[in-house]
Structure formats: C-alpha cells, structure tokens
Design a protein around this motif. Structure first.
Motif, PDB file in Angstrom:
ATOM      1  N   ILE A 394       3.131  16.830  -7.409  1.00  0.00           N
ATOM      2  CA  ILE A 394       3.507  15.570  -6.760  1.00  0.00           C
ATOM      3  C   ILE A 394       3.704  15.866  -5.268  1.00  0.00           C
ATOM      4  N   MET A 395       2.996  15.098  -4.439  1.00  0.00           N
ATOM      5  CA  MET A 395       3.003  15.394  -2.998  1.00  0.00           C
ATOM      6  C   MET A 395       3.316  14.145  -2.178  1.00  0.00           C
ATOM      7  N   PRO A 396       4.008  14.315  -1.037  1.00  0.00           N
ATOM      8  CA  PRO A 396       4.267  13.156  -0.178  1.00  0.00           C
ATOM      9  C   PRO A 396       3.076  12.889   0.746  1.00  0.00           C
ATOM     10  N   TYR A 397       2.925  11.614   1.173  1.00  0.00           N
ATOM     11  CA  TYR A 397       1.941  11.296   2.212  1.00  0.00           C
ATOM     12  C   TYR A 397       2.605  10.354   3.211  1.00  0.00           C
ATOM     13  N   ASP A 398       2.000  10.217   4.386  1.00  0.00           N
ATOM     14  CA  ASP A 398       2.635   9.424   5.442  1.00  0.00           C
ATOM     15  C   ASP A 398       2.026   8.051   5.638  1.00  0.00           C
ATOM     16  N   ASP A 399       0.707   7.939   5.535  1.00  0.00           N
ATOM     17  CA  ASP A 399       0.110   6.603   5.701  1.00  0.00           C
ATOM     18  C   ASP A 399      -1.143   6.456   4.842  1.00  0.00           C
ATOM     19  N   GLU A 400      -1.572   5.203   4.760  1.00  0.00           N
ATOM     20  CA  GLU A 400      -2.658   4.853   3.836  1.00  0.00           C
ATOM     21  C   GLU A 400      -3.960   5.597   4.149  1.00  0.00           C
ATOM     22  N   GLU A 401      -4.289   5.678   5.447  1.00  0.00           N
ATOM     23  CA  GLU A 401      -5.536   6.345   5.823  1.00  0.00           C
ATOM     24  C   GLU A 401      -5.511   7.794   5.333  1.00  0.00           C
ATOM     25  N   GLN A 402      -4.367   8.424   5.530  1.00  0.00           N
ATOM     26  CA  GLN A 402      -4.247   9.837   5.147  1.00  0.00           C
ATOM     27  C   GLN A 402      -4.421   9.998   3.629  1.00  0.00           C
ATOM     28  N   VAL A 403      -3.749   9.133   2.867  1.00  0.00           N
ATOM     29  CA  VAL A 403      -3.786   9.345   1.409  1.00  0.00           C
ATOM     30  C   VAL A 403      -5.177   9.027   0.866  1.00  0.00           C
ATOM     31  N   ILE A 404      -5.836   8.015   1.438  1.00  0.00           N
ATOM     32  CA  ILE A 404      -7.183   7.690   0.950  1.00  0.00           C
ATOM     33  C   ILE A 404      -8.130   8.842   1.254  1.00  0.00           C
ATOM     34  N   SER A 405      -7.951   9.436   2.408  1.00  0.00           N
ATOM     35  CA  SER A 405      -8.832  10.559   2.734  1.00  0.00           C
ATOM     36  C   SER A 405      -8.537  11.763   1.826  1.00  0.00           C
ATOM     37  N   LEU A 406      -7.256  12.010   1.533  1.00  0.00           N
ATOM     38  CA  LEU A 406      -6.923  13.116   0.620  1.00  0.00           C
ATOM     39  C   LEU A 406      -7.513  12.871  -0.781  1.00  0.00           C
ATOM     40  N   VAL A 407      -7.390  11.638  -1.228  1.00  0.00           N
ATOM     41  CA  VAL A 407      -7.868  11.307  -2.584  1.00  0.00           C
ATOM     42  C   VAL A 407      -9.388  11.439  -2.648  1.00  0.00           C
ATOM     43  N   ASN A 408     -10.069  10.933  -1.632  1.00  0.00           N
ATOM     44  CA  ASN A 408     -11.538  10.938  -1.675  1.00  0.00           C
ATOM     45  C   ASN A 408     -12.150  12.292  -1.326  1.00  0.00           C
ATOM     46  N   ASN A 409     -11.340  13.176  -0.797  1.00  0.00           N
ATOM     47  CA  ASN A 409     -11.851  14.497  -0.439  1.00  0.00           C
ATOM     48  C   ASN A 409     -11.928  15.385  -1.688  1.00  0.00           C
ATOM     49  N   SER A 410     -12.837  15.032  -2.582  1.00  0.00           N
ATOM     50  CA  SER A 410     -12.954  15.744  -3.858  1.00  0.00           C
ATOM     51  C   SER A 410     -14.392  15.621  -4.336  1.00  0.00           C
ATOM     52  N   ILE A 411     -14.860  16.630  -5.055  1.00  0.00           N
ATOM     53  CA  ILE A 411     -16.212  16.505  -5.627  1.00  0.00           C
ATOM     54  C   ILE A 411     -16.192  15.514  -6.793  1.00  0.00           C
ATOM     55  N   TYR A 412     -14.962  15.190  -7.278  1.00  0.00           N
ATOM     56  CA  TYR A 412     -14.845  14.335  -8.463  1.00  0.00           C
ATOM     57  C   TYR A 412     -14.564  12.876  -8.104  1.00  0.00           C
ATOM     58  N   GLY A 413     -14.788  11.995  -9.042  1.00  0.00           N
ATOM     59  CA  GLY A 413     -14.459  10.581  -8.869  1.00  0.00           C
ATOM     60  C   GLY A 413     -14.497   9.872 -10.215  1.00  0.00           C
ATOM     61  N   LEU A 414     -13.600  10.301 -11.130  1.00  0.00           N
ATOM     62  CA  LEU A 414     -13.636   9.689 -12.471  1.00  0.00           C
ATOM     63  C   LEU A 414     -12.736   8.452 -12.473  1.00  0.00           C
ATOM     64  N   THR A 415     -11.435   8.622 -12.691  1.00  0.00           N
ATOM     65  CA  THR A 415     -10.552   7.459 -12.571  1.00  0.00           C
ATOM     66  C   THR A 415      -9.515   7.743 -11.492  1.00  0.00           C
ATOM     67  N   SER A 416      -8.678   6.760 -11.243  1.00  0.00           N
ATOM     68  CA  SER A 416      -7.592   6.905 -10.266  1.00  0.00           C
ATOM     69  C   SER A 416      -6.642   5.749 -10.557  1.00  0.00           C
ATOM     70  N   SER A 417      -5.483   5.779  -9.892  1.00  0.00           N
ATOM     71  CA  SER A 417      -4.556   4.654 -10.090  1.00  0.00           C
ATOM     72  C   SER A 417      -3.769   4.419  -8.811  1.00  0.00           C
ATOM     73  N   VAL A 418      -3.397   3.138  -8.621  1.00  0.00           N
ATOM     74  CA  VAL A 418      -2.582   2.776  -7.463  1.00  0.00           C
ATOM     75  C   VAL A 418      -1.406   1.974  -7.988  1.00  0.00           C
TER      76      VAL A 418
END
Ligand code: NAD
Length: 492
Positions: A394-418
């Motif tokens: 479990i990790m903290p993030y500061d803003d939306e742009e940052q978290v979206i970039s962290l989430v999308n920075n992956s070779i994977y893309g199966l499911t996710s949740s918000v």
C-alpha cells in the motif's frame, strides 16, 4: 471424506486412456499426503486427442443448435449435482477454502447458463437486403480448439472455454495444470459424457504436450489462460499455422483510493481486503498494488489493518472459520517470500495480517501469513511484478496525474479499481489502461459474466465472457449475392 488417492486419466474419443506413467498431486496443507494421480501423457497421446477432435468436428458442427444447447444444459445439471464431491476434491488438491471452491462451481454454471441462453442469437445468420443485393453473414465454428488453463481456478477457467467453444460447434482438446488436475478432470469427464465421443477430449502434461497442442496443424484456435511468459511460447508455437488466439494472462492490478474515500467505511475496507487476499491472492484479477491519496494515507493504513485482522483467518481449507488456505505450491510460496525479503532489504516495513488458526498445520503445509508491505519503492518487484500470492503493498500518492502514470507504467493491464465518489472515480477509470475497471469494489466482486473480460497490453489478447466470449469461437462467413455482378470501371 475419503482420503484414498483419486486417479484421473486422459480422455480421448469418449474413453479413458490409461497410462503407466503418472504423477502425484500433493495436498498443499499437508504435502506428505498425495491427493491423487494424473497421467504423464506424451506428444503421441496429444496427437490422438487432436485426431479424435478433428474426426468429431464435421458431425458436431452440423448438429442443430437446439441439440447442442440441450446437451450443455444436461452437463450443467451434472456439474451442479456433483458440486459437493468436486469442491471437496478441489479444496484438498488446491488448498483453497471450501467456500471458494463452491464459488468456482457457481460462477462456472452461471456462465454456462448465460452462454446457453445467448448462443442462438449470437450465431444466427445476419441477412441484409440492400441496394447492391443480398448479404448473408453466417457464424461458422473454427474447428478444433485447444484449451489450456492454470491451477488457480481450474473449473471456472476450463468451463469459460468449454461452453462457448462447444455450443458454437467446435470440438476441443483440454489440458489442465499439474498443480490442480484432479477435480477439473472429473468435471471435464462428466461434461464430456453429455456430448458425442470426440467432441471434448483431454490430455495432461507439461511443455512437450503443450507444444503439440499449440502447433499441430489440425488445431484452429488456442484459448489459453496462464502466465504471460508461457503465452509468448504459445504465440510462437501457433505462428507457423496462423492460429486464432484468445490469451488471458497475468496482471498487476492497481486499486486507487481517491482523497474523498471514507476510511471509516468498514464494508469497503472489508471488500478491499478480500480483493487483495481471496484465494490467498492467487487470482489474475486481484488488487495487487494499492495507491492511497496522501491526505488519508495514515488513517487508511490503520483501518486497513483492523479490517484485515478481522477477515483473515489462515488454516485448513475445511475449517469453516478459515478464509485463507495454504499457497498452492512450494515454488509459488518461495517466490512470494522472496519478494517480501527483497522489499525488506530495500527498507520496507512488513506487517503480518490476520490470525493463524492451526499453528501445527501451518508449519507442515505451504502456508504463509498474509503480509502488508509499506514504505516501498515503485521499482521494488513486490510492486512492479505480479506477486500472485498473499502479500500486498500500500503506497501513498500526491495527485491524480502521478497516480495514473504510476498505474499505467506497467506491461500489464488486466483489471483495476477506483474507490471514491462515483463520477470522480469513473473519470479516473477512463484514463486507466485496463480491460476492466471497477468502481468501489475490485477483483471477482466486480466480475459479471454477461460482459467481456480480458486484458490490454501484455495481459492478453481477446475477451472471454459476454457476447464477445461466444463470438471468439466463430468465423464470420460473408455470402454476397450482388445485383451488379460486374464492376463498371473494369475495361472490357
Ligand atoms: P502457467 O503459464 O505456468 O501455466 C498455465 C498452463 O500452461 C498450465 O496448464 C501449464 O501446464 C501450461 N503450459 C506450460 N508451459 C506450456 C507450453 N510451453 N505450452 C503450452 N502450455 C504450457 O501459469 P500458472 O502458474 O498455472 O498460472 C498463473 C498465471 O496465470 C498468473 O500469471 C495469472 O495471472 C494467470 N491467470 C490469468 C487469468 C486471466 O483470466 N487473465 C486467470 C487466471 C490466471
């Protein structure tokens, strides 16, 4: 419950193929106990199964759709009736608690029933009269389908392929994983018995059998669920004869908690804990990394630990108090423990979660206490790779742009949740690269068999479930009857 080892065999053209060589499948809660034996099949056995499926194909493809549906409905009834016996065996060989094994049959039959109810609409001819004449689009079966699936949900992940493939007129060869081969083989046998010999065949084995099943020229399509690396071999193996592929692969699914998320919402916290640890975290679509807005982070972690300690009870799959059983196999257990050790060596804080109900059993089996990982860097393998086990960062993030970039920075893309205010969450969801994004829930709690499921990027190719899951097994064949038979611009 009898502890006599169960013996399963290959199934070829409606008959069991009894082989001398066999392998044992141990009970992960007590590895000295052999739950049963599967056959060590050879490439030659795989060829026999493929030939049987190819021989059965023309007659099955010509069988009226009503008969195909009726047979599938009988198979569903058989599966339901056998559920008590199958789920007990599945829990013993797999390590999953009985409630999860039962859930597997529920999801399987729900999907099989849905497929029966929709297949006629999906494959009926589309006929159009238009200004150029008449066009008929028929939906033809592809031929012989190979279905290869992993150990984590063997019954669901085989029936997810059997129902659409067979209902649309294809024949099949299936291959279970040696880490949970027994209950699924029994399930496949009883389903296959409702169809003519050769429609559903099964062989066991490892990579050599897998290579035959993915390269043989008589195979038209491969439906594979498993790891991304295995899928790379399969794609190469399928390339020479340009086979159709549906690939359901690994994931590193993120859960994002927006600043407005109510950390005091106990039901939501419980849902997250389940989304992290159901089936001991051994699910492709489990929430494998959690990002929480820094403004709520500290309180969130405190409430998360409270919820996790309440829900997580580790022990025997047959103890009704237990929510999490052992890890399925020694290699997976070692891998997850290594990820945790690596995180520790990078300075992460590691917190054991929940209670161990049976300490003696815990020591003898492939058990591990579910683990929360804090203060960990995004590059650490526990965050960057698919852990497929009972550990979650479990990790903290500061803003939306940052978290979206962290989430999308992956070779994977199966499911996710918000998780947060619904419309806000939907806006964030639209920016995530994934096949499915769930709002205020995650993992299989947000799964609906009526809608397509699959991954983007290296999480997969194609979709299962929903109408797409049926269409994935047919070829569209266009029959044109034009009024204008010649083209005016081509010279005489
Ligand atoms: P795996 O890739 O090791 O094995 C899957 C199947 O492929 C097994 O039956 C195995 O025997 C077979 N196999 C191995 N080598 C082969 C080869 N060369 N050719 C053909 N078949 C071969 O995966 P696993 O460890 O059993 O399962 C875990 C993985 O499955 C995880 O990555 C998980 O995310 C993924 N998974 C994905 C989904 C999904 O729907 N996307 C669902 C469940 C699991």
């Amino acid at each position: 419950m009898s502890n006599e080892p169960v013996v399963v065999h290959a199934l070829i053209n409606g008959r069991q193929l009894v082989t001398e060589k066999r392998y044992g499948r141990e009970n992960p809660a007590n590895p000295s106990e052999i739950v049963g034996y599967g056959p060590v099949n050879t490439r030659e056995d795989a060829v026999l199964a493929i030939d049987a499926a190819a021989a059965a194909f023309p007659a099955w493809a010509a069988t009226p759709i009503d008969e195909r549906i009726q047979r599938m409905q009988r198979a569903i009834e058989k599966l339901k009736a056998a559920a008590p016996e199958l789920t007990e065996l599945l829990s013993r060989e797999h390590g999953k608690p009985l409630y999860d094994a039962q859930g597997e049959i529920v999801v399987s039959t729900m999907w099989m029933e849905y497929a029966c109810s929709r297949v006629k609409d999906v494959i009926q001819d589309e006929v159009q009269e238009h200004d150029h004449g008449r066009t008929i689009i028929s939906h033809d079966p592809m031929g012989v389908v190979t279905a290869i699936f992993p150990w984590n949900y063997p019954i669901s992940l085989s029936t997810i392929k059997i129902a659409p493939a067979v209902l649309t007129g294809n024949t099949m060869v299936l291959k279970p994983s040696p880490y949970a081969p027994l209950a699924v083989s029994k399930a496949i046998e009883l389903i296959a018995a409702e169809f003519p010999p050769g429609v559903i065949n099964m062989v066991h084995g490892e990579a050599d059998v897998g290579v035959e099943l993915t390269s043989n020229p008589k195979i038209a399509k491969i439906a594979f669920t498993g790891g991304t690396n295995t899928a790379k071999h399969i794609m190469k193996s399928a390339a020479d004869t340009i086979k159709h592929l549906t690939l359901e692969l690994g994931g590193n699914d993120a859960a994002i908690f927006l600043p407005e998320f109510d950390v005091n919402d106990e039901r939501a916290m419980r849902r997250l804990v389940i989304s992290n640890f159901l089936n001991g975290g051994q699910i492709c679509m489990i929430a494998k990394r959690v990002y929480v807005h820094r403004s709520i982070y500290d309180k969130f972690v405190e409430k998360y630990i409270e919820a996790a300690n309440k829900w997580i009870r580790v022990g025997s799959p047959f103890n009704p108090e237990v929510t999490i059983g052992p890890v399925n196999n020694a290699a997976q257990l070692k891998y997850v423990k290594e990820l945790i050790e690596d995180a520790k060596s990078r300075g992460a804080k590691v917190i054991p979660l929940g209670r161990v109900l049976e300490p003696e059993l815990f020591e003898q089996g492939y058990f591990m206490q579910p683990t929360l990982v804090l203060d960990v860097d995004s590059n650490a393998p526990i965050v960057a790779e698919e852990q497929f086990g009972p550990a979650v960062p479990i990790m903290p993030y500061d803003d939306e742009e940052q978290v979206i970039s962290l989430v999308n920075n992956s070779i994977y893309g199966l499911t996710s949740s918000v998780w947060g205010e619904e419309e806000h969450a939907v806006r964030v969801a639209r920016r995530i690269e994934a096949g499915t994004t769930m709002i205020n829930t995650a993992a299989i709690m947000g799964l609906d068999v009526r809608f397509p499921f699959g991954g983007v990027k290296q999480s997969g190719v194609g979709r299962e479930y929903g109408i797409d899951g049926l269409l994935a097994y047919v070829e569209k064949h266009v029959i044109n009857v034009p009024i204008f038979l010649d083209l005016p611009y081509i010279p005489e």
